[in-house]
Design a protein around this motif. Structure first.
Motif, PDB file in Angstrom:
ATOM      1  N   THR A  51       0.835  -1.208   0.000  1.00 35.60           N
ATOM      2  CA  THR A  51       0.000   0.000   0.000  1.00 35.60           C
ATOM      3  C   THR A  51       0.865   1.251   0.000  1.00 35.60           C
ATOM      4  N   PHE A  52       1.872   1.295   0.867  1.00 35.92           N
ATOM      5  CA  PHE A  52       2.690   2.503   0.952  1.00 35.92           C
ATOM      6  C   PHE A  52       3.617   2.650  -0.256  1.00 35.92           C
ATOM      7  N   ILE A  53       4.105   1.531  -0.751  1.00 37.29           N
ATOM      8  CA  ILE A  53       4.956   1.620  -1.958  1.00 37.29           C
ATOM      9  C   ILE A  53       4.138   2.224  -3.100  1.00 37.29           C
ATOM     10  N   LYS A  54       2.922   1.715  -3.242  1.00 36.34           N
ATOM     11  CA  LYS A  54       2.048   2.217  -4.310  1.00 36.34           C
ATOM     12  C   LYS A  54       1.669   3.675  -4.059  1.00 36.34           C
ATOM     13  N   TRP A  70       8.660  -0.590   7.640  1.00 30.20           N
ATOM     14  CA  TRP A  70       9.315   0.565   7.021  1.00 30.20           C
ATOM     15  C   TRP A  70      10.621   0.133   6.356  1.00 30.20           C
ATOM     16  N   ALA A  71      11.378  -0.726   7.047  1.00 27.42           N
ATOM     17  CA  ALA A  71      12.639  -1.211   6.473  1.00 27.42           C
ATOM     18  C   ALA A  71      12.363  -1.974   5.176  1.00 27.42           C
ATOM     19  N   ALA A  72      11.320  -2.786   5.181  1.00 27.67           N
ATOM     20  CA  ALA A  72      10.986  -3.559   3.976  1.00 27.67           C
ATOM     21  C   ALA A  72      10.548  -2.638   2.837  1.00 27.67           C
ATOM     22  N   ILE A  73       9.782  -1.606   3.185  1.00 24.44           N
ATOM     23  CA  ILE A  73       9.325  -0.658   2.158  1.00 24.44           C
ATOM     24  C   ILE A  73      10.532   0.034   1.525  1.00 24.44           C
ATOM     25  N   GLN A  74      11.438   0.485   2.375  1.00 24.70           N
ATOM     26  CA  GLN A  74      12.628   1.176   1.862  1.00 24.70           C
ATOM     27  C   GLN A  74      13.443   0.250   0.963  1.00 24.70           C
TER      28      GLN A  74
END
Lengths: 177, 231
Positions: free
Chosen positions: A50-53, B32-36
């Motif tokens: 969701t946040f990546i998108k 957050w670490a995975a998103i980054q």
């Protein structure tokens, strides 16, 4: 207003603003997708997605709805798509499993109301379940649900009514007791 | 009267439903670490013109279930076995130069069909490995059956080695991923029947630290199944 400021800073390339935006909304997103998925790994994956998108499409956010609603619509869409695929995969595994194992029946203990209710919610059609979880469990308004799911407010209300009716029917014997 | 009962039931329903899939504490830092990491992967892909990943918008959990069920471990094992058999048969049936025939210089690059077949097989293998490692990680968290995981890891390891040894393994990034994956699979394959917590922690920490999961997810084209849409 704060969201608008954050969005401006994110679009300007400020990494601390990205983190602030994430911190402001991650709990709500995670709660929603966890309620839908019932599994921490999937909920984490759906939240991350969701946040990546959202970060990649933030420039498209016009502010017509609240940022939380926009994020909710991305999250619920990702969760529903993911769960559909998981369901298909599970069905395939059940077929494989049936071919590999000897079936056995065990006398299951009578589940209590919460288990029965959880099972009944799990068994609701996808649209009903999404509306029920968002409204009755997570406290979204019909306007937020309608915006997130891309339906009319009336549709959201009708689906909630039907979801509750189905649950009443599924739990009829408990209600009588 | 009926409406009143319905209203009362709805109130009870709302109260009881609050426990439905009650969420744990949000794992903010972990996510957050995975998103980054995944965004950095995406940027690296764009910079290198990487074509493995098709879309950043599909969840890795779209692939086989993340629920730690022992019987689900059979699925990657079965696919891995089929893949290993397929690669083995392919190798055996590949045309070999006759000892009597003169050696004729040909293009260094393998035929394009071979490349495509390798890519498909590698993608399926990486997809299955990602599904397996997701299940393994979840199973470790909940004290699942690591003995069966060890057997599955051995199957995947065999396929992994066949892919690494293949002459079509020309893509440097895929090779590196397969090499790192080999280490992880070998560790799991060598687990004792009742592994100690430190052993399991070492493996799961290794998975997190090396970004293995996100690299696998990036390498596998998103979609319903690693076996779908490969062509």
């Amino acid at each position: 207003m704060r969201d608008q400021e954050l969005i401006g800073r994110v679009l300007a390339g400020d990494p601390s603003a990205e983190r602030a935006l994430y911190d402001a909304h991650v709990d709500r997103v995670f709660r929603l997708v966890y309620r839908m998925a019932g599994d921490v790994d999937r909920a984490q994956d759906y939240t991350q997605e969701t946040f990546i998108k959202a970060f990649s499409r933030l420039g498209e956010f016009r502010g017509e709805a609240a940022l939380s609603t926009w994020l909710g619509s991305i999250a619920i869409s990702i969760a529903l798509n993911g769960l559909r695929k998981v369901k298909r995969s599970m069905e395939r595994e059940v077929v494989l499993d049936e071919a590999l194992t000897v079936s056995r029946t065990t006398a299951a203990a009578e589940p209590d109301l919460k288990e029965r209710l959880a099972q009944a919610i799990d068994d609701l059609p996808e649209g009903y379940r999404a509306v029920f979880v968002m409204h009755d469990v997570e406290g979204y308004t019909h306007e937020e649900i309608a915006s997130s799911l891309g339906v009319h407010t009336g549709t959201s209300k009708a689906q909630l009514f039907r979801a509750r009716a189905r649950l009443r029917k599924s739990l009829a014997d408990f209600v009588k007791e | 009267m009926s409406d009143m009962l319905d209203d009362r039931f709805d109130d009870q329903l709302r109260d009881s439903a609050r426990d439905y899939n009650a969420p744990p504490t949000t794992p903010r830092e972990e996510m957050w670490a995975a998103i980054q990491a995944r965004r950095a992967d995406g940027q690296a892909d764009r910079q290198t013109g990487g074509k493995i990943r098709q879309s950043p918008s599909i969840s890795p959990s779209d692939r086989p279930s993340a629920r730690p069920s022992v019987r689900l471990l059979r699925w990657p094992a079965a696919i891995a076995a089929v893949l290993a058999l397929g690669i083995g048969l392919g190798r055996l049936s590949a045309p070999r130069p006759s000892p009597a025939a003169p050696i004729i210089a040909t293009s260094v690059n393998p035929p394009r069909n071979g490349d495509a077949a390798y890519r498909i097989t590698a993608t399926e293998h990486l997809g299955q490995s990602e599904a397996f490692l997701t299940l393994f990680r979840a199973s470790v968290r909940r004290g699942g059956n690591e003995q069966l995981a060890s057997a599955t890891a051995r199957q995947l390891l065999a396929t992994n080695r066949l892919l690494l040894d293949s002459p079509a393994a020309s893509d440097a990034r895929t090779r590196l991923l397969l090499q790192d994956l080999e280490l992880v699979l070998a560790e799991i394959a060598q687990l004792a029947p009742r592994p100690s917590s430190p052993d399991l922690d070492l493996i799961t920490e290794g998975l997190e630290r090396g970004g293995m999961m996100s690299r696998l997810r990036t390498a596998v084209p998103s979609g319903a199944s690693p076996t779908q849409g490969a062509l």
